[in-house]
Design an enzyme around this catalytic site. Structure first.
Site, PDB file in Angstrom:
ATOM      1  N   SER A 157       0.859  -1.186   0.000  1.00  0.00           N
ATOM      2  CA  SER A 157       0.000   0.000   0.000  1.00  0.00           C
ATOM      3  C   SER A 157       0.893   1.233   0.000  1.00  0.00           C
ATOM      4  CB  SER A 157      -0.953  -0.031   1.203  1.00  0.00           C
ATOM      5  OG  SER A 157      -1.898   1.019   1.120  1.00  0.00           O
ATOM      6  N   HIS A 183      -2.607  -1.318  -3.359  1.00  0.00           N
ATOM      7  CA  HIS A 183      -3.708  -0.370  -3.184  1.00  0.00           C
ATOM      8  C   HIS A 183      -3.459   0.858  -4.044  1.00  0.00           C
ATOM      9  CE1 HIS A 183      -4.347  -2.113   1.138  1.00  0.00           C
ATOM     10  NE2 HIS A 183      -4.818  -2.912   0.197  1.00  0.00           N
ATOM     11  N   ASP A 279      -4.690  -4.732   5.968  1.00  0.00           N
ATOM     12  CA  ASP A 279      -5.091  -5.593   4.864  1.00  0.00           C
ATOM     13  C   ASP A 279      -3.984  -6.602   4.572  1.00  0.00           C
ATOM     14  OD1 ASP A 279      -6.697  -6.559   2.795  1.00  0.00           O
ATOM     15  OD2 ASP A 279      -5.797  -5.214   1.321  1.00  0.00           O
TER      16      ASP A 279
END
Length: 343
Positions: A157, A183, A279
């Site tokens: 991310s 992401h 996540d």
């Protein structure tokens, strides 16, 4: 967190001041119209984070960012449009060391969009600004290695653009099959894939439904309104588009990618790189419990030590490594059992 807004548009300056001032965690200390004004205001106010427009008169945002990261590194969030040109520039900025890139605010801002923008600027202000490489590049990896039979699944991310590039730079041309869940908005992902395809010897592409996992192939989840998983087809593996709501607030979700590989976990090496949130942590724990080898990027080399920390707290990681050593570890992983080969 003290914010300096740099944008040549007075309207955008006004909107950004309004949006960020609504959040009690943020204070807009000043606005600047160009890089030269920004330089003076940085010295005056010493902000915690800078929001920076890509297109500005005199010196554009990318040139200013490159100089800033070399001479006075600090957390920077780029403002970009969703056009192809804007996406390409955003990826360049992230590779230069920007923490994040958010779309330019518009008149149709909704409450979730406002919260997301504020959250991402707060996260950037708390991230670690890592020194940019100025010395000689590390030796080139060997051109060929014998594939162990393991596939590599990577989640990333905030800070992931530079981190993924570092991992790929250490991989041979016939690297293990790799699937990445990063992401990022779809337009940015397409620009990221194009950049990597031009820079590295591996084949880099979007992980469209049905694409086969092969040595030397690196696939990125397209994101958008769906996730990406992996699935069996005959004796091999393919990517699968997975419909469903956002997981942990994201399309694509790292947890969804990891969980899809549970039926053949003993043939997986899973990696969690720098990123905000958790996540991928629960999916990695399930993979490790079923025999996968799991790597977390260490805190010292992470821009944001969120996702790897969450996995470590769950006991989901076999080893935490500096970013520069992850590729070597992936390539020397022990071979998988010969029976039921997925090659």
């Amino acid at each position: 967190m003290r914010v300096l807004v740099v944008d040549d548009s007075v309207a955008i300056q006004s909107v950004m001041r309004h949006v960020l001032s609504r959040d009690p965690r943020l204070e807009v200390v000043a606005t600047a119209r160009d890089a030269f004004e920004a330089r003076a205001l940085i010295k005056r106010y010493n902000p915690d984070v800078l929001t920076l427009d890509i297109e500005m008169p005199g010196m554009n945002g990318l040139d200013f960012l490159e100089r800033l990261m070399r001479l006075r590194p600090m957390p920077v969030v780029m403002l970009s449009g969703y056009t192809q040109a804007g996406s390409d520039a955003a990826i360049q900025a992230l590779a230069l060391g920007a923490m994040d890139c958010v779309p330019k605010p518009s008149a149709g801002l909704t409450e979730p969009v406002l919260r997301d923008m504020a959250d991402r600027i707060v996260a950037a202000s708390q991230g670690r600004v890592l020194p940019q490489e100025t010395g000689p590049r590390r030796p080139a990896p060997p051109l060929h290695r014998t594939w162990s039979g393991r596939i590599v699944l990577i989640g990333a991310s905030t800070g992931g653009v530079a981190a993924v590039e570092t991992v790929l730079a250490g991989m041979p041309v016939d690297c293990p099959p790799i699937v990445v869940s990063q992401h990022m908005p779809p337009a940015f992902l397409k620009s990221f894939v194009d950049r990597l395809e031009a820079r590295f010897p591996q084949s880099v592409a979007l992980a469209l439904d049905g694409v086969e996992l092969l040595p030397g192939r690196v696939l990125f989840s397209p994101g958008g309104d769906a996730h990406t998983g992996v699935d069996r087809r005959g004796s091999g593996l393919i990517c699968r588009r997975i419909e469903g709501p956002r997981r942990n607030g994201h399309y694509p979700s790292v947890d969804v990618l990891f969980e899809a590989a549970l039926p053949f976990a003993d043939r997986v090496s899973a990696v969690l790189l720098t990123g905000l949130g958790q996540d991928g942590a629960h999916g990695m724990k399930q993979l490790r419990d079923r025999g996968a080898f799991c790597i977390g990027q260490d805190e010292a080399s992470s821009v944001v030590y969120g996702m790897p920390r969450a996995a470590a707290d769950l006991g989901a990681i076999d080893v935490q490594l500096p970013l520069e050593t992850i590729a070597d570890e992936l390539c020397r992983r022990r071979p998988v059992p010969s029976k039921g080969s997925l090659t």
